[in-house]
Scaffold this active site. Structure first.
Site, PDB file in Angstrom:
ATOM      1  N   HIS A  60       7.444   7.032  10.523  1.00 23.90           N
ATOM      2  CA  HIS A  60       6.878   6.926   9.429  1.00 23.90           C
ATOM      3  C   HIS A  60       5.946   8.271   9.225  1.00 23.90           C
ATOM      4  O   HIS A  60       4.747   8.150   9.199  1.00 23.90           O
ATOM      5  CB  HIS A  60       5.963   5.562   9.280  1.00 23.90           C
ATOM      6  CG  HIS A  60       5.295   5.344   8.258  1.00 23.90           C
ATOM      7  ND1 HIS A  60       5.315   5.942   6.910  1.00 23.90           N
ATOM      8  CD2 HIS A  60       4.473   3.964   8.025  1.00 23.90           C
ATOM      9  CE1 HIS A  60       4.802   5.124   5.993  1.00 23.90           C
ATOM     10  NE2 HIS A  60       4.159   4.051   6.395  1.00 23.90           N
ATOM     11  N   ARG A  84       0.956  -1.161   0.112  1.00 22.90           N
ATOM     12  CA  ARG A  84      -0.046  -0.198   0.094  1.00 22.90           C
ATOM     13  C   ARG A  84       0.804   1.295   0.085  1.00 22.90           C
ATOM     14  O   ARG A  84       0.611   2.212  -0.708  1.00 22.90           O
ATOM     15  CB  ARG A  84      -0.851   0.078   1.414  1.00 22.90           C
ATOM     16  CG  ARG A  84      -0.675  -1.015   2.286  1.00 22.90           C
ATOM     17  CD  ARG A  84      -1.233  -0.775   3.480  1.00 22.90           C
ATOM     18  NE  ARG A  84      -2.611  -1.677   3.653  1.00 22.90           N
ATOM     19  CZ  ARG A  84      -3.775  -1.238   3.640  1.00 22.90           C
ATOM     20  NH1 ARG A  84      -3.984   0.030   4.024  1.00 22.90           N
ATOM     21  NH2 ARG A  84      -4.852  -2.036   3.798  1.00 22.90           N
ATOM     22  N   THR A  85       1.836   1.301   0.806  1.00 26.56           N
ATOM     23  CA  THR A  85       2.569   2.511   0.948  1.00 26.56           C
ATOM     24  C   THR A  85       3.226   2.770  -0.363  1.00 26.56           C
ATOM     25  O   THR A  85       3.487   3.917  -0.918  1.00 26.56           O
ATOM     26  CB  THR A  85       3.479   2.790   2.046  1.00 26.56           C
ATOM     27  OG1 THR A  85       2.907   2.235   3.144  1.00 26.56           O
ATOM     28  CG2 THR A  85       4.378   3.930   2.097  1.00 26.56           C
ATOM     29  N   ARG A 101      11.915   2.932   1.993  1.00 27.26           N
ATOM     30  CA  ARG A 101      11.647   2.323   3.313  1.00 27.26           C
ATOM     31  C   ARG A 101      12.505   1.489   3.552  1.00 27.26           C
ATOM     32  O   ARG A 101      13.406   0.802   2.587  1.00 27.26           O
ATOM     33  CB  ARG A 101      10.077   1.546   3.327  1.00 27.26           C
ATOM     34  CG  ARG A 101       9.903   0.647   4.132  1.00 27.26           C
ATOM     35  CD  ARG A 101       8.533  -0.254   4.026  1.00 27.26           C
ATOM     36  NE  ARG A 101       7.776   0.848   4.375  1.00 27.26           N
ATOM     37  CZ  ARG A 101       6.484   0.595   4.762  1.00 27.26           C
ATOM     38  NH1 ARG A 101       6.118  -0.671   4.526  1.00 27.26           N
ATOM     39  NH2 ARG A 101       5.449   1.603   5.012  1.00 27.26           N
ATOM     40  N   LYS A 151      24.001  -8.538  -3.003  1.00 27.60           N
ATOM     41  CA  LYS A 151      25.193  -9.012  -3.724  1.00 27.60           C
ATOM     42  C   LYS A 151      26.139  -8.250  -2.684  1.00 27.60           C
ATOM     43  O   LYS A 151      27.308  -8.104  -3.271  1.00 27.60           O
ATOM     44  CB  LYS A 151      25.274  -8.264  -4.982  1.00 27.60           C
ATOM     45  CG  LYS A 151      24.218  -9.029  -6.158  1.00 27.60           C
ATOM     46  CD  LYS A 151      24.406  -8.224  -7.415  1.00 27.60           C
ATOM     47  CE  LYS A 151      23.099  -8.880  -8.286  1.00 27.60           C
ATOM     48  NZ  LYS A 151      22.790  -7.768  -9.176  1.00 27.60           N
TER      49      LYS A 151
END
Lengths: 312, 425
Positions: free
Chosen positions: A136, A58-59, A108, A86
């Site tokens: 957030h 959703r975000t 995020r 990696k």
């Protein structure tokens, strides 16, 4: 009122006027999003990269849509699968992306402070889409907008935040924002899910829903983060639901017109009763999703404006 | 070879005094010290210009990257940094990539130290093999090979049975056991001390109580076994009464603290600055003040740098992932001067904790400003101001929390056994 920042890393550095500036602009974008065109050219010519080091639907979708509606070129990078595997460090990844001249970087990351670290190393504007259990900010802003539109104001409200406060960046950003706007904030949850030193945050702490919800204007439920439950924080889901899950009976302690919020995704039957979550008279959960796009458009608009002003 | 160091403030930590005078060095030893010491014929003269002369620092717990991580710190780079910091003996930690847990390994350290470092090396060995907390090392052989103490560094020997046996065995040899008192369960995964700041930053944190809990256990084992015990870092107010009681009971117990815990607090982490990530994590201001007071009162015996070199890669990470530790060889003395200028500790008190006590506890001859002691000396100006630039440090690793800090206190010259190993250019 100007919004003075070149990044949106958290609510902590924002002044009340700046929060209001974001929300006022977001109100305009709510109107735009409800119109037939749904399009503006504010970010036209700018490149927005979404870097999600942690799974999100959703975000990420909300940021992507926000960017596209404002005319930005949007690129999504699923960072879980790519370079980190990696052995590339966060900073190297950031510098690599920076060399592609993005204007807005939406990040995020599962670790607190990682977005701040990244912001130090790049030349574009960085938006924190959630870092560990730190902040957030766009979630708190969209919650604020939802409350302001539902209640007609964003001050002198009693807001109860319930659940897993300790692991929640949503809770931290909301505590900071609601505090700055002079609301009364209550935290409700089992003491094992309260962060240390919480008493010094200017909030009231409860471990009983009836007492904590008494006369609340807003009830904000948090997701019980199952993936973060690596220790024994609660005895069982059913005991948790019994004591802290929101149902009509517990909600009756709040004000009759209290609204119910949830940042999603919900665990129905764990922290919230499914019927209640769908009750259009009480639940504003769908509005939160709608406000999310508008608030992100507003935040990116203001940051882009500051970039243009700095470049001029 | 005879040298007269003339006109200095003599900092005598044993007597607790500072007085204007001269100091005579002959054949690597202090020959005479005091106001009336005259210039013998043929002696070289060094004008002290009224600056401070103190016994060289014996830094208990220096991590050198050899063997295994020479890119972080070699005996050469550490030795040069130590000399520039007024440290004349580095008591080296055994928690290297390849732990120092056998006599052969210890001999390597002693040999490399002797050939590469301008200052003395007193090596420590691990207490258990590979620091795994299961089997004890050859304490007897290692002691014969020159190990001055036995420690698993920041790893706690979790089994009380193993730890009690190690202590019992060590006691029979008079060996010193050094432990890191942190309850391993409670502190697992923690990157900060619990409290408002850690919660705001969203960092996993540990209650300061974890230190007292582990110290309680260790002290009970000391009482049971009669071992000689040193707690590497005591950093919280709550642990202090336990320490005091153990000492009053006559247990053979001492404790240390790093200069960082004496001069910085949890808020200094600020915006996730990883150079401030230490083990144990920085504490609240109340704890810091209590610990400073405990040093002044002699309850905490030793101040050390807890020099822990880390390369840029291991620090340029999100806070939780970043490595712990800070370099401190060159900043120990100037940082200690903060406590002096704040009026919290006198110069003799500071050098008692940095030089005399560690030397005495480890059975080393240095740490004294008296005739017959080795001429391990530091001449310094406690008032000279500086703004620290981490890239000027001699350590290969530059992970200092004092980068950009305003400090007062400069080392002017350092001697080891009467030989000058550092002179400020």
């Amino acid at each position: 009122m100007r919004f003075r920042h070149s990044h949106l890393l958290g609510i902590e550095p924002l002044a009340p006027d700046e929060i209001r500036a974001v929300l006022d602009l977001a109100d305009d974008y709510v109107a735009l999003n409800r119109s037939a065109t749904k399009h503006a050219e504010v970010l036209s010519g700018l490149t927005q990269i979404n870097m999600f080091f942690e799974a999100s639907t959703r975000t990420q979708a909300s940021f992507e849509l926000a960017g596209k509606r404002l005319g930005a070129d949007v690129m999504n990078m699923g960072m879980q699968a790519s370079s980190l595997k990696k052995g590339e460090t966060l900073i190297d990844t950031a510098l690599t992306l920076n060399a592609m001249h993005p204007d807005l970087l939406v990040v995020r990351h599962p670790q607190s402070g990682a977005v701040n670290l990244l912001a130090e190393k790049v030349t574009c504007s960085v938006l924190n889409a959630g870092d560990g259990r730190h902040e957030h900010p766009t979630q708190a802003l969209l919650d604020a907008l939802t409350i302001r539109r539902a209640k007609g104001r964003l001050h002198r409200l009693t807001v109860a935040i319930c659940g897993d406060i300790a692991h929640s960046r949503v809770a931290r950003s909301n505590i900071l924002l609601l505090g700055k706007m002079e609301n009364r904030v209550r935290l409700i949850g089992p003491p094992t899910l309260m962060p240390a030193g919480i008493g010094e945050f200017g909030v009231e702490v409860y471990d009983d829903m009836a007492a904590g919800l008494a006369d609340a204007d807003v009830v904000m439920m948090l997701r019980l983060q199952k993936e973060r439950m690596d220790g024994a924080f609660i005895p069982s889901e059913r005991e948790y639901y019994h004591r802290f899950g929101l149902d009509a009976e517990k909600l009756a302690h709040a004000k009759p017109d209290a609204i119910v919020m949830h940042p999603g995704p919900m665990n129905r039957g764990v922290e919230i009763d499914g019927t209640l979550a769908d009750d259009i008279n009480r639940s504003v959960i769908k509005d939160q999703v709608e406000m999310g796009v508008a608030v992100r458009m507003a935040a990116m608009h203001l940051l882009a404006e500051n970039r243009r002003a700095a470049a001029a | 070879m005879t040298i007269l160091i003339r006109d200095v403030r003599l900092i005598d930590p044993e007597a607790g005094t500072e007085a204007r005078g001269n100091l005579l060095v002959r054949d690597g030893l202090i020959a005479a010290v005091g106001p009336g010491v005259a210039l013998p014929e043929g002696a070289a003269v060094i004008e002290g210009g009224g600056k401070c002369l103190a016994p060289g620092i014996v830094d208990l717990g220096v991590k050198v990257g050899e063997p295994g991580e020479r890119h972080k710190e070699s005996f050469r780079s550490a030795g040069l940094a130590a000399a520039a910091g007024g440290i004349t003996t580095m008591v080296t930690r055994p928690d290297t990539a390849d732990p120092i847990d056998s006599p052969e390994q210890l001999e390597f350290v002693a040999r490399r130290g002797a050939e590469a470092s301008p200052v003395r090396i007193a090596p420590m060995a691990t207490l258990t093999r590979r620091r795994e907390g299961r089997e004890m090392v050859e304490i007897g052989f290692l002691k014969d090979a020159g190990a001055v103490a036995f420690t698993d560094g920041d790893r706690v020997v979790q089994s009380t049975k193993v730890f009690s046996r190690c202590m019992t065995y060590a006691r029979s040899l008079g060996a010193l056991v050094i432990a890191h008192p942190q309850d391993p369960g409670l502190s697992e995964g923690a990157a900060a001390t619990s409290g408002k700041f850690a919660s705001l930053r969203g960092l996993p944190s540990v209650s300061p109580m974890a230190e007292r809990m582990a110290l309680d256990r260790d002290l009970a084992l000391v009482e049971m076994t009669g071992a000689r015990y040193h707690a590497d870092q005591i950093t919280t107010a709550r642990a202090l009464p336990r320490l005091e009681r153990a000492k009053a009971k006559g247990l053979d117990v001492t404790a240390g603290v790093s200069i960082h815990h004496l001069t910085l607090n949890a808020l200094d982490v600020g915006d996730y600055r990883t150079f401030f990530k230490l083990k144990p994590p920085l504490r609240d201001e109340d704890d810091r003040l209590a610990v400073v007071e405990a040093v002044a009162g002699g309850l905490i015996d030793v101040i050390c740098s807890m020099h822990t070199p880390q390369d840029e890669e291991s620090k340029r990470l999100p806070f939780e992932e970043a490595a712990s530790g800070a370099v401190g060889l060159e900043t120990l003395l100037p940082a200690a001067m903060r406590l002096y200028h704040a009026g919290q500790l006198s110069l003799p008190q500071l050098f008692r904790a940095m030089s005399t006590n560690p030397a005495r506890r480890l059975g080393l001859p240095g740490g004294r400003l008296a005739a017959g002691a080795p001429a391990d000396l530091v001449l310094f100006d406690p008032d000279a101001p500086l703004v620290l630039d981490r890239f000027t440090l001699r350590s290969k690793s530059k992970n200092t929390p004092f980068d950009g800090a305003r400090l007062q206190g400069r080392v002017l010259r350092t001697w080891v056994g009467g030989t000058e190993v550092y002179a400020r250019g």
